[in-house]
Structure formats: C-alpha cells, structure tokens
Design an enzyme around this catalytic site. Structure first.
Site, short mmCIF file in Angstrom:
data_model
loop_
_atom_site.label_atom_id
_atom_site.label_comp_id
_atom_site.label_asym_id
_atom_site.label_seq_id
_atom_site.Cartn_x
_atom_site.Cartn_y
_atom_site.Cartn_z
N ARG A 226 0.75 -1.25 -0.06
CA ARG A 226 -0.02 0.07 0.17
C ARG A 226 0.83 1.30 -0.08
O ARG A 226 1.88 1.30 0.51
CB ARG A 226 -0.79 0.07 1.31
N HIS A 274 0.00 0.22 -10.11
CA HIS A 274 -0.82 -0.56 -9.35
C HIS A 274 -1.27 -1.71 -9.95
O HIS A 274 -2.55 -2.21 -10.20
CB HIS A 274 -2.22 0.09 -8.76
#
Lengths: 311, 311
Positions: A226, A274
């Site tokens: 993250r 991502h």
C-alpha cells in the site's frame, strides 16, 4: 435469497467480472442496482469499492465478500454494516501474479536490468559484475497469503530469503522472525526489501527516515502493498542520498500518481500503475462461490477479516 | 607438467580469474606468458579468446579447456591444434545465470514490464490486462545444458514451455520435439521464443524473414545465444511491421553493438551488452580442476567438444 453486487467497476471491468460471477454462481439471483426492491431478500453482498450507501438497509446480510485482497479502504467506510462477517479475497491466481512481480523486481535489481535499460537509452555497452542468487539477501515483510507465496517463490529461485511478520510464521526455505524488536537487525542485513504487509494503523508509514537509515547503504525497496506504508518525502531524500539505491513502487499515497510527482521521473525509481497483482475474475469467482455456499450452509466463510486487527 | 593460460583478459578480469584458478589448482605450475620456455612441459592449455599463436609448438597437449561455453570462435581459429581433446565450459552457476536472464525476459514480456517502463517515461498511468503464466506459451530452442536449465526453470515458474532441439531430448515438465520438420509448427504456437542454440553452420541465420513469418503476429524473440543466429536486417523489418512484437537481445552480429546501430534505439528492442550469463570464475575454476585431474589420470575430460558437429 439474492446477492447484491456493489462495485465501481468500469464497463470494461464489469465485462470481465460478470461472466465469471454468473458462471460460478449459476443458480443465484445477482442484483447490480440499489437501493434494492426487497432488501430483506439479500443475504450476501459482493463488493469492490462499494459506492456510499449501497449496502444501506440490508439487515439480513450474512456475508460481505470483498473482491479485493486489501480491505483497508472498506474498513474505513462508515457505511460498512457492523457485525456482518466480512471476507477478503484470497485468490491463488493473484498470489501467483504477486510472486511474479516480486520475482521480476528482485531479478531486475540483482542482475542490474534497470541499470542496463538506462545504459541502452545512453547507448552504453558496459558489463557489470554478476553475482549468484544465493548471495543476494532478500527480506520479505508481511507473511500472509501473499507474502508467503512471494517469499517461497523467491527462495525456490535461489535467493537467500528471510521473512518478517507481526505474528510468528513458518515457511519452507525462509528464515522468519516476528515482532517489532526483530526488525532493525533484519533490515540491516537485507539488500532488497519486499513489502507485502497489510495496511493497519501500526504499519502505516513503516518506511520512513528511521527505517531507511537502518538499511545497508544502497539497499533497494520493492513496495507491492500500500502507498501509505511509505513516507514518500523520506523515500525521496533516501534515494537522493543513495541510502536507498532503487525503489520499485506499485502503490502510492495518491493514485493515480499525480503527473507532477517527482517519483515519476526519479532515475532510481521504477513506477508501476498498481498492477503487481490484479484479481483474476475467473479464479476469484470460484473463491466467491465457495464462500457463498459455506455461508448458505451455516458455515463460516474463508478468509474472514478481523475488523479490530484490520485484515 | 605445466598449464598454460592463454587469454585476452583485461587486468580487471584476470584479477577475478587468477585467485580462483590458483585456489582450484594449488599444486600446478600456471604459465601466463608465451612462447613458453619448455613447450614439452605443457600438457594442458586453459583458453579464453587465446591470442593468435599462443598455443604454437605445444606438442604434448592433452587438453585444451575453454573458459567459455561457446566455442564457435575457438573452432574457427586456424591456430587451434588439431587432434587435442577440447572441452568447453559447462558451469552450473552460468547455467543458473542464464535461467535468471531468460526468466526475467519472459516475466517482463508476459507481465508487460517493458511496456510499463515506457509508460513511466511518458508519465502514463494505465493498467494492462493480466494473464496467468500457464496461458503463456514459451518455446525454448536448443536443449543443451543451458537450454535445459532455462526450459525447466520457466516450467517450474508456471509457464507453458515447449522445447526444440536438433537431437531428441527429454525434460521434466517440457514438451519436446526434434528436427527441422517439427520447427515451423512449434514456432506458430509460441508467444515467446527463447534462443539457446549452439552456433553451427546449420543454425547460423536461423532467425530470418521466413522464420519470423512463421511466428504468431506479435510474438517475441529472446536471443541469449549468438548474434549470428539472427539476420538483423530481417528482424528490424519484422519489428517495424509488428510481426515480432518485442526482441530482447543479448548478442549481436557485431559486438559491442555499434553506436549508430538502429537496434539501440528501436522502441520494441531491449539491448543487453552480452551479460545474460557470465562465467563465474569460482565455480568455473572447479570445473577446470576436475577436468585437469581427469586428464592427468588418463580419463576423458567432461564436456568434450565434437569438432565436426561444432559444439
């Protein structure tokens, strides 16, 4: 009973998910609009970034099944019904995809392929020293489903892998330690640190100026977890000084990474949008189907989230 | 008896090789200058690009041990004594290094990491579709020591691997076929072709306009063997048309690749400066030591070259 599917999928994403979910749940009534006409007929919600209010009034829910592995955003949603079992996605295909990305990043760092790409842009023909994989110490942070798959894949490919987690874990071919006290010494030994921690209040900002100072000079960071794990301003300072030699970043404080962000153009940073591991709709739908059947039979779902712990 | 070491090593290379060879051959007299004072006292020559004439007059040679895996240049040298057993280097560490490079190239192509690198340079945040490794068909050409190690490593990492060689070969987890007749159909199925063939008169130029036309549109080429396997002008045409989607090239017709060569700057080409697998002096010196001992005991050396076959 019916199943509500509450997502913010684009039409292209839904075109991948819909056939997979319909095939895995052939006898279910799948609702995709809200508010639903008969809220008491809905016992299961399948969610992926559920829009605000989409689960309101569903008082008979027995399962909220996330299609994503990370549930930090979902847990932060004040509209998430309390007291309903919440399951996160543990998709074997996604774990393998994560292991592929980690292995690619480690191979690239170990064998200098990022440096060779730069040499190609400069038209420079120069051979660098070559080391054996078993001489390269890789530390994997986080030994959940993904961290384990990553650590074991790296070990099977010859790397000297150690693993750290908040709770004790045992892995094949990987030296593991647990708890905050063990971390600084492990960081000091690693050449490549791969982050796969869950995002919780205690892991947010774990990569900061202090952590970077505990690394060997020139060690590399691979963040596949993250963005909020990394204090980006501290990372930029550590990259500029060479304390961190290279960073492979799949996740960022703000996504998409803003156009003017210095990480885009830093010569020691590899930016991925991502994509380290996308959920595979086909295998994920099978996981959903197993949990739907379990809950309908009065059993607990697999991979239930501990809301207090945060994952 | 003494051993002559005839190379064109730079001082930096010799600084790596000398301690490794001295440690592996502690009781041997190692000569490094020529002509030698007592040519009849030399029974073994260890060579790496031996300078012209360096082996002249060594009439008692029982072994010429190459430090390189590829012996095509050595066999083309008119100064190479005939009739002396010639062994090429088969270094386990080098095989593993080759497997690492092949795996990195296949992961990069499969998961779009070359494309993401381009996106980063353009500041573009865009996710590409993700496929499972077992959906990606990789064809390895050449199933000698290196090709086998590469094919098995790719298979162990989940890829759908097939292998082709001139002679029959059996590998774990890899579907193999042999002979010219089998090649076109195998090329037509592959998405990624990894070349590890030896360079011989029958494999020189094997990647030409005709071969490229047999590939699926957009298939990729990974050449880790020899530059002369590829007709570079044909490859450039195939890259420009998109028939070949991407090429990862470690070797070239002329090395170092000339500064003005279009391959340096082609957007669909990854250039490596002949670093896919460097010989590891430490493990290679052990291999040399075993062959020296074998020959001194009257045994045949391992990995003897068939001069007629060319490898």
């Amino acid at each position: 009973m019916s199943i509500l599917i509450a997502t913010q999928f684009t039409p292209a994403e839904w075109a991948q998910w819909e056939p997979a979910l319909r095939q895995a749940l052939p006898h279910e009534t799948l609702l995709t609009a809200w508010p639903v006409a008969e809220p008491d007929a809905v016992d299961i919600a399948i969610v992926a970034n559920p829009p605000a209010g989409s689960l309101r009034g569903l008082n008979r829910l027995r399962l909220i099944q996330s299609l994503w592995a990370g549930v930090d955003k979902l847990l932060a949603d004040p509209g998430l019904p309390a007291g309903v079992p919440l399951a996160r996605m543990v998709d074997p295909a996604m774990n393998e995809a994560m292991a592929e990305t980690a292995l690619w990043a480690v191979l690239s760092l170990h064998r200098g392929f990022f440096a060779y790409a730069k040499q190609q842009r400069e038209g420079q023909w120069r051979q660098r020293a070559q080391r054996r994989a078993d001489e390269v110490r890789v530390l994997v942070l986080g030994l959940g489903q993904m961290g384990r798959t990553v650590a074991e894949r790296l070990a099977r490919n010859g790397y000297a892998v150690s693993g750290w987690s908040t709770r004790e874990a045992r892995l094949h071919g990987v030296a593991t330690q647990a708890g905050d006290a063990a971390l600084p010494a492990m960081l000091a030994k690693a050449e490549i640190v791969v982050n796969l921690l869950p995002l919780t209040p205690s892991t947010a900002g774990i990569f900061n100026a202090q952590t970077f100072s505990q690394l060997r000079h020139g060690a590399s960071l691979v963040n596949l977890a993250r963005g909020a794990h990394v204090v980006e301003a501290d990372l930029l300072v550590a990259l500029d000084s060479g304390q961190v030699g290279h960073a492979v970043l799949d996740v960022f404080q703000v996504e998409p990474l803003p156009a003017d962000h210095p990480l885009w153009r830093h010569p020691s940073v590899t930016v991925l949008p991502h994509v380290a591991a996308l959920t595979d709709p086909r295998s994920a739908a099978e996981v959903v189907s197993r949990n739907v059947q379990a809950v309908r039979q009065g059993l607990l779902p697999e991979h239930q989230v501990d809301r207090a712990r945060g994952y």
